[in-house]
Structures are given as structure tokens and as C-alpha cells.
Write an enzyme that holds these catalytic residues in place. Structure first.
Site, PDB file in Angstrom:
ATOM      1  N   CYS A   1       1.249  -8.324 -16.588  1.00  0.00           N
ATOM      2  CA  CYS A   1       1.809  -8.859 -15.324  1.00  0.00           C
ATOM      3  C   CYS A   1       2.908  -8.407 -14.799  1.00  0.00           C
ATOM      4  CB  CYS A   1       2.141 -10.591 -15.431  1.00  0.00           C
ATOM      5  SG  CYS A   1       2.920 -11.271 -14.283  1.00  0.00           S
TER       6      CYS A   1
ATOM      7  N   THR B   1      -7.325   1.623   4.122  1.00  0.00           N
ATOM      8  CA  THR B   1      -7.246   1.057   5.257  1.00  0.00           C
ATOM      9  C   THR B   1      -8.196   1.260   6.278  1.00  0.00           C
ATOM     10  OG1 THR B   1      -5.053   0.833   4.609  1.00  0.00           O
ATOM     11  CG2 THR B   1      -5.302   0.557   7.028  1.00  0.00           C
TER      12      THR B   1
ATOM     13  N   CYS C   1      -0.521 -10.625  -6.960  1.00  0.00           N
ATOM     14  CA  CYS C   1      -1.140  -9.486  -7.417  1.00  0.00           C
ATOM     15  C   CYS C   1      -2.398  -9.497  -7.632  1.00  0.00           C
ATOM     16  CB  CYS C   1      -0.350  -8.532  -8.265  1.00  0.00           C
ATOM     17  SG  CYS C   1      -0.342  -9.248  -9.985  1.00  0.00           S
TER      18      CYS C   1
ATOM     19  N   CYS D   1      -3.883 -11.102 -13.313  1.00  0.00           N
ATOM     20  CA  CYS D   1      -4.317 -12.096 -14.406  1.00  0.00           C
ATOM     21  C   CYS D   1      -5.621 -12.361 -14.271  1.00  0.00           C
ATOM     22  CB  CYS D   1      -3.375 -13.160 -14.306  1.00  0.00           C
ATOM     23  SG  CYS D   1      -3.018 -14.025 -12.807  1.00  0.00           S
TER      24      CYS D   1
ATOM     25  N   SER E   1       0.948  -1.088  -0.068  1.00  0.00           N
ATOM     26  CA  SER E   1       0.066  -0.059   0.061  1.00  0.00           C
ATOM     27  C   SER E   1       0.995   1.366   0.095  1.00  0.00           C
ATOM     28  CB  SER E   1      -0.790   0.029   1.267  1.00  0.00           C
ATOM     29  OG  SER E   1      -1.701   1.191   1.362  1.00  0.00           O
TER      30      SER E   1
ATOM     31  N   CYS F   1       5.578 -15.522  -9.184  1.00  0.00           N
ATOM     32  CA  CYS F   1       3.968 -14.743  -8.781  1.00  0.00           C
ATOM     33  C   CYS F   1       4.164 -14.045  -7.452  1.00  0.00           C
ATOM     34  CB  CYS F   1       3.013 -15.762  -8.664  1.00  0.00           C
ATOM     35  SG  CYS F   1       1.329 -15.300  -8.468  1.00  0.00           S
TER      36      CYS F   1
ATOM     37  N   ARG G   1       0.274  -4.795  -6.393  1.00  0.00           N
ATOM     38  CA  ARG G   1      -1.287  -5.486  -5.846  1.00  0.00           C
ATOM     39  C   ARG G   1      -2.300  -4.763  -6.450  1.00  0.00           C
ATOM     40  NH1 ARG G   1      -4.535  -8.472  -4.668  1.00  0.00           N
ATOM     41  NH2 ARG G   1      -5.230  -9.454  -2.622  1.00  0.00           N
TER      42      ARG G   1
END
Length: 672
Positions: free
Chosen positions: A615, A442, A644, A647, A157, A641, A406
Site C-alpha cells: 500500500c 490517454t 489506488c 489492495c 499519470s 486511502c 494509482r
């Protein structure tokens, strides 16, 4: 051995000394100690130099086991005595006939099971134990499962945090007299908002929602770890490294808990000598706080048709780096947001730069995943961003120390699903409470977890517990009123600050779907922010789902990106090496595509390798192969990977299904 490894080793020796007489919570804690020790002692090496075109590879990690590897005798509350016995296989098993489902799973019964150790899940866990402890109910069990090897390891974040929920949950979180206070909060200072052209940064007025007086710049990765410590102090059973992979349903169709995935399955789908059946966690209430586009949240949303009254969710991909900058360029507390370049006019997004801690700068960019041009690469757009004078002037001469990516929720008010269902609820970004114009989520995630916790406690506190799960299931099937349904949570959410603030900004994000693109959206959003303030009698709709917004490659301008310089901009695999990501290679690919050849045949001709560009971790490749009709072979490098979920969201034919890998795997983020 490092100091942290020595401490962990000592803790493990003391835990194991408890022996088979230890309770189930203690035994699971022992397993977690061993998992932590294994991670500490086997994953300290990070790839920092990679050959061009090479795929990221990590050292093999010793398989971390579940609680049953420590068990030698039956335990109260744990059914089907824990065992280390491998499955018996006949000669026929080599043909793939072995079915792991034929082996029973161990199970544990708790009051509340929370899936996901992010801010929402931890806030819910803390609030539940606060209420139980205040009522003197020491037997009230709250168990939290987190797929990351340690809390915070998968968290990314910005992050400027509005402290309202934190202050309500833990009033002394910054109190100087509190020895356990959080020490990583930097008070927000000067706010700057800029519209970028290729060479200029034009000052523009920031909408009221983006004013940050009283807020704090933090590493959410660090804050999450701290919240986990507070949860454990209150008695929450926190178990990182446990990947919940299946929702369990009762005879009446209600949620009865979750199960972790089987371990020791080879890439060919057959069990290895290390095979271990997953574990079931049965709960009176299950809360899903997996974050954006969680794999189990998808299941319950579909099962209970929770989106029947809402619009499709929309998403953005956030890409972030943390830099250590030269002291003379550091302006503690300064907050900068920007829009415009390098993104094209038809692509929504924005960027940030936050000065926090000691000479640290958080820099990142969010690209909305409804972008139309399949040639666009969010990762490379972020590299271009750093070349702008506004950002280059701060970063040049510094050192990049962390990278992460993310997806995040952007749908807002229109896309909130029903949050309660028989036996559980969605909290945090599993439901989607990000305030996009405010660039914050948040505080809402934590507040939703607290509201769900209070509703859960009120629903359970007067219900008698039973050790007979079969009788409970039969009673629920015979009388649906015996199943917990958190009506109070739905009602409290609609009366909360979350609902009010998301309703007020509901029209800003969808306004960017006009033919004027970014420019039209900025104009309309300014009208909403400064004049209408959410009082408009209309609610704009989102466009098509993100995956359907992608145009064919031959309809769009091909984008050529400059080569990274290795100082300010980096090639993709160098960045991925900074995530500490690790997956055991000999396991089923957790990025599920039923037929790789069919995927290539249907996706490559129209979109020309879109997956390799969207990606941010180099997972997807199209490798030249003259034996294939398209001249390329589709390849998935699942070990790269970083979880996130892009995909699963952006694949044009929606034929990539992201599922959890083995527990404890994935990125190990630092200061993200």
C-alpha cells in the site's frame, strides 16, 4: 476568505436564487456549488509534519449534501420529491434493525449516464453533446458522475500525451486564437532511454513506440479539469462529488443506470442524524469510465461474463512525485525513461522523468503487481530510485510539491474484455487500453470514449423518449430487442487505431514472464520492436493473476530499506500528507474485509504483512497484540486511502474489496 472561495460563494448565491422552480440540472448544479464551497472553506489545511509512527489525520469536513438538500418542491424529471427529512427511527433501531433500503431513493432520468470524470468519460460526454447539438437536439441529456470532489482530483499519470484523440475531439485545443485553449502543454523534446545499475545509467536504444516527437508533457490532473470545462460549455451535466456505488438493473437484466451511496451511515453501520438516502440516475445507456479496476466495472464484468474470451487483466502500481527543481537543472521538454535498478531481475517495471512547465519535473516509477517477493515495497523502491545519480542530479536542491499513486492496466491486447453489454459499455481503462511499451494510454482512453459516444448516439437518435419508466421497463422485459446493445462500438473498436496498436505490441509485456525475467523480456521485446513489429504468428499468454504470483515470505529474501533522509526521500505519511486526502472517519470502512481476524490468521503467517508494504498510503497495518494467535492485530486506516486500488488487486486471498467512500472524499491531487 480566499478569492476562489468568494467567487464560489457568489456563484452559489446566484444559483440558490433560482429557487424551487429551477430544473433538475440546475438544482444538481446548486448542490455542486455548495459542495465546492464547503470543500474550499474547510479543507485548506494539509498535514505537513507527522510524528514517526503516527497515522495521518485530517480536519473534519462539513458533510456535503446531495441535491435534495436544496429542494422544496417537486421538479420535472426528478421522481419522489427531494427531501431533507431524516429517516424515522424507532426505539428498536438502536439494535441495528434499521435498513436504509426501506427508504425510497429519488431518481432522475437522462439519456446517457457516464460514470467517471477521467479522459475517457469526458471525451465520451463531449462527443455525445457535439453530435446532439449538431442535430439540434437540445433535450438530449448527458450526465457525468465523478466521485472526486472536483474533476482531476483523483487523476495520476506521467504524463506524455499523444494528441491524436484530443486533436480529433477539440481541434483548437492549442490554437493561439482560442481564448479557452489548454495552456499547460509542454512540447516533447529530447528522448533518453537508460538501463540502470546501482551507480550507472547505460544508454540503450528506445523502441520506435517510445519516440515522442509531436507529443506533449502535461499534468493530466490539469488537462482533465480543462476537459470538464469544455464539456460543461457544450451542455454536459457534470457532477463531481457524486460517488456511484451501485449498478441498477432492469427486469430483463440490462443495465438501467446507477445509484450513489447512502450518506450519514456511521462506522457501526447505523444511520446518523445526517442520514441521506442515495440517488438513482436512470439512463437509456450507461458508460463506465472509472479507470483501472473500477468498483462498478468489476460488477458488470462479472455479471455479463465479459472476460470469457480474454485472459486475466494484469496491473502495475505507478507512484509519482512532482518537483520544483533549480533553474540550472531544468531542461524543458526532456523525457527520460529507465529500466533495471532498483527493481530485482524477476520484477517488471520502469521509471520516468519529464521536464515540463516552469522548472517542474514529473518523476515516477511503475512496479508490476505480479512481483513475487512479499518483502518488496513499491513505495520504498521508488525512494531508492531517487538516490540514483541519474535522478539525484536533477532533484537535489529542489522541492517536492506533490505525491500520488494509482494502479494502471498492463494486460494489453490479450486482456481486453467484451466492452458492450445490454444497456451500456466499458470505456477507457475500465476496459484496458494502455499501450505499455509506448508508456501511454490517454489517447486510447479518449478514442474509446469517442467511439462509444458515436455508437450510443446512433443507437438512440431515432428511438423515441418516454417519461414512463415503468412502461419502458415492461417493454424491455417483454422484448429484449428494446434494450440498447452497442454492437457498433464493439465493431468500431476492432477497426480502430486502438486495436491495431495494441495488437502490434501484444507480446512485449508477457515476454517478461520467461525464466530470464527482465533480461529475457528486454531481449525479446527488442526483437518485437525492431524486427517482428507485431507480425509474429503467435500470441504469448500472461502468467497467473497478479495476486497469485506472490510467494511465501520464507521463500524470498527479506529486503531492508534505508531510512528516508527527509530531503530527497521521504517517509510514507509525509508523502500522503501531500495528497490532500480526506475521509470522514465515522463511516463504514470502504475497504471491505468481512473478518479482520480471519484475514490476519490466513494472510500474516505466510506473507508477513504484505499489505503494509504494497500500500502506497499507509492504510494497512499489523499492530503487535499478544492477545492474538499471530501476535499481531490487523488494522485498516481507511482515512489515509488515496484510491489506488492496489489492495483489491494484490491481496493474496482476494478478500479485500475496494468500494467507493462518500462522494467528494479521497485525495485532492495537485499537478499530478
Amino acid at each position: 476568505m480566499s478569492a476562489s472561495a468568494r467567487v464560489t460563494s457568489s456563484l452559489c448565491r446566484r444559483a440558490v436564487a433560482g429557487g424551487p422552480s429551477a430544473g433538475p440540472a440546475t438544482r444538481l448544479h446548486q448542490a455542486r456549488c455548495l459542495r465546492t464551497l464547503s470543500t474550499t472553506t474547510t479543507t485548506t489545511t494539509t498535514t505537513t509534519a507527522l510524528l514517526p509512527g503516527a497515522r495521518l489525520r485530517r480536519p473534519d469536513v462539513a458533510r456535503r449534501t446531495l441535491a435534495r438538500s436544496l429542494a422544496t418542491a417537486p421538479l420535472p424529471g426528478v421522481r419522489r420529491c427531494l427531501s431533507t427529512t431524516s429517516p424515522r427511527r424507532s426505539d428498536d433501531d438502536d439494535d441495528g434493525s434499521f435498513d436504509p433500503a426501506t427508504i425510497e431513493r429519488e431518481s432522475d432520468q437522462v439519456d446517457v449516464c457516464i460514470v467517471g470524470g477521467g479522459p475517457a468519460g469526458l471525451a465520451a460526454a463531449i462527443r455525445l453533446k457535439q453530435l446532439a447539438n449538431e442535430a439540434g437536439d437540445d433535450e438530449f441529456r448527458v450526465l457525468l458522475l465523478e466521485k472526486a470532489g472536483e474533476l482531476g482530483a483523483h487523476i495520476v499519470s506521467g504524463a506524455v500525451v499523444q494528441p491524436t484523440a484530443l486533436q480529433e475531439l477539440l481541434p483548437d485545443w492549442l490554437d493561439e486564437s482560442n481564448p479557452n485553449r489548454f495552456t499547460g502543454a509542454t512540447p516533447a523534446g529530447k528522448d533518453r532511454m537508460r538501463f540502470l545499475t546501482k551507480t550507472m545509467a547505460i544508454p540503450v536504444p528506445a523502441p520506435p513506440q517510445m519516440h515522442n516527437h509531436g507529443n506533449y508533457i502535461v499534468s493530466l490532473n490539469e488537462l482533465t479539469k480543462w476537459l470538464g470545462e469544455r464539456a460543461e460549455e457544450l451542455g454536459v451535466e457534470v457532477y463531481p462529488g457524486f460517488a456511484a456505488s451501485e449498478v441498477l438493473f432492469g427486469p430483463d437484466g440490462s443495465v438501467r443506470g446507477v445509484a450513489t451511496n447512502d450518506l450519514g451511515i456511521g462506522r457501526n453501520g447505523k444511520p446518523k442524524d445526517s442520514f441521506e438516502r442515495g440517488m438513482e440516475f436512470h439512463a437509456r445507456v450507461t458508460l463506465f469510465g472509472e479507470g483501472c479496476h473500477g468498483s462498478l466495472s468489476k460488477q458488470v464484468i462479472k455479471k455479463f461474463d465479459l472476460r470469457r474470451d480474454s485472459q486475466p487483466q494484469t496491473y502495475g502500481l505507478g507512484i509519482k512525485e512532482v518537483w520544483e527543481v533549480q533553474p540550472e537543472k531544468f531542461r524543458k521538454g526532456e523525457i527520460t525513461h529507465s529500466m533495471g535498478w532498483p527493481l530485482p531481475y524477476d520484477t517488471y517495471g520502469g521509471a520516468w522523468m519529464y521536464h515540463f512547465g516552469d522548472n517542474l519535473v514529473s518523476i515516477g516509477q511503475v512496479v508490476a503487481l505480479d512481483y513475487p517477493n512479499p518483502w518488496l515495497s513499491p513505495y520504498m523502491e521508488f525512494q531508492k530510485l531517487k538516490q540514483h545519480p541519474l535522478y539525484r542530479s536533477v532533484l537535489e536542491g529542489g522541492r517536492c510539491i506533490s505525491y500520488g499513486a494509482r494502479t494502471l492496466i498492463e494486460g494489453g491486447f490479450q486482456s481486453i474484455p467484451k466492452v458492450a453489454f445490454p444497456g451500456g459499455a466499458l470505456i477507457g481503462d475500465s476496459a484496458g487500453f494502455v499501450n505499455v511499451p509506448k508508456v501511454k494510454g490517454t489517447h486510447n482512453a479518449m478514442k474509446s470514449g469517442m467511439l462509444a459516444a458515436e455508437a450510443t448516439w446512433n443507437a438512440l437518435k431515432d428511438r423515441p423518449r418516454s417519461d414512463d419508466e415503468a412502461a419502458d421497463a415492461a417493454a424491455a422485459a417483454a422484448d429484449p430487442s428494446n434494450t440498447v446493445f452497442l454492437f457498433e462500438y464493439e465493431d468500431a473498436l476492432r477497426k480502430s487505431s486502438i486495436w491495431k496498436e495494441l495488437h502490434e505490441v501484444r507480446n512485449m509485456r508477457p515476454s517478461f514472464h520467461t525464466p530470464l525475467g527482465v533480461y529475457g523480456g528486454i531481449i525479446y521485446s527488442g526483437l518485437e520492436a525492431f524486427v517482428l513489429r507485431g507480425r509474429a504468428p503467435w500470441t504469448l499468454k500472461h502468467g497467473v493473476p497478479d495476486h497469485a504470483a506472490t510467494k511465501r515470505a520464507d521463500q524470498c529474501r527479506k529486503i531492508e530499506y534505508p531510512k528516508p533522509d527527509g530531503k530527497l526521500t521521504f517517509d510514507l505519511l509525509t508523502s500522503v500528507s501531500r495528497t490532500g486526502t480526506n475521509h470522514e472517519e465515522d463511516q463504514p470502512v470502504h475497504l471491505q474485509v468481512k473478518d479482520w481476524d480471519r484475514h490476519a490468521a490466513e494472510t500474516y503467517p505466510p506473507f508477513k504483512g504484505l499489505e503494509s508494504r504494497f500500500c502506497p498510503a499507509g492504510v494497512y497495518e499489523y499492530v503487535e497484540d499478544e492477545s492474538k494467535p499471530e501476535g499481531v492485530r490487523f488494522q485498516i486506516n481507511a482515512q489515509n486511502c488515496i484510491h489506488c486500488k492496489t489492495c483489491d488487486i494484490k491481496a493474496p486471498n482476494q478478500d479485500i474489496n475496494w468500494q467507493v467512500p462518500q462522494g467528494g472524499e479521497g485525495p485532492k491531487y495537485y499537478m499530478t
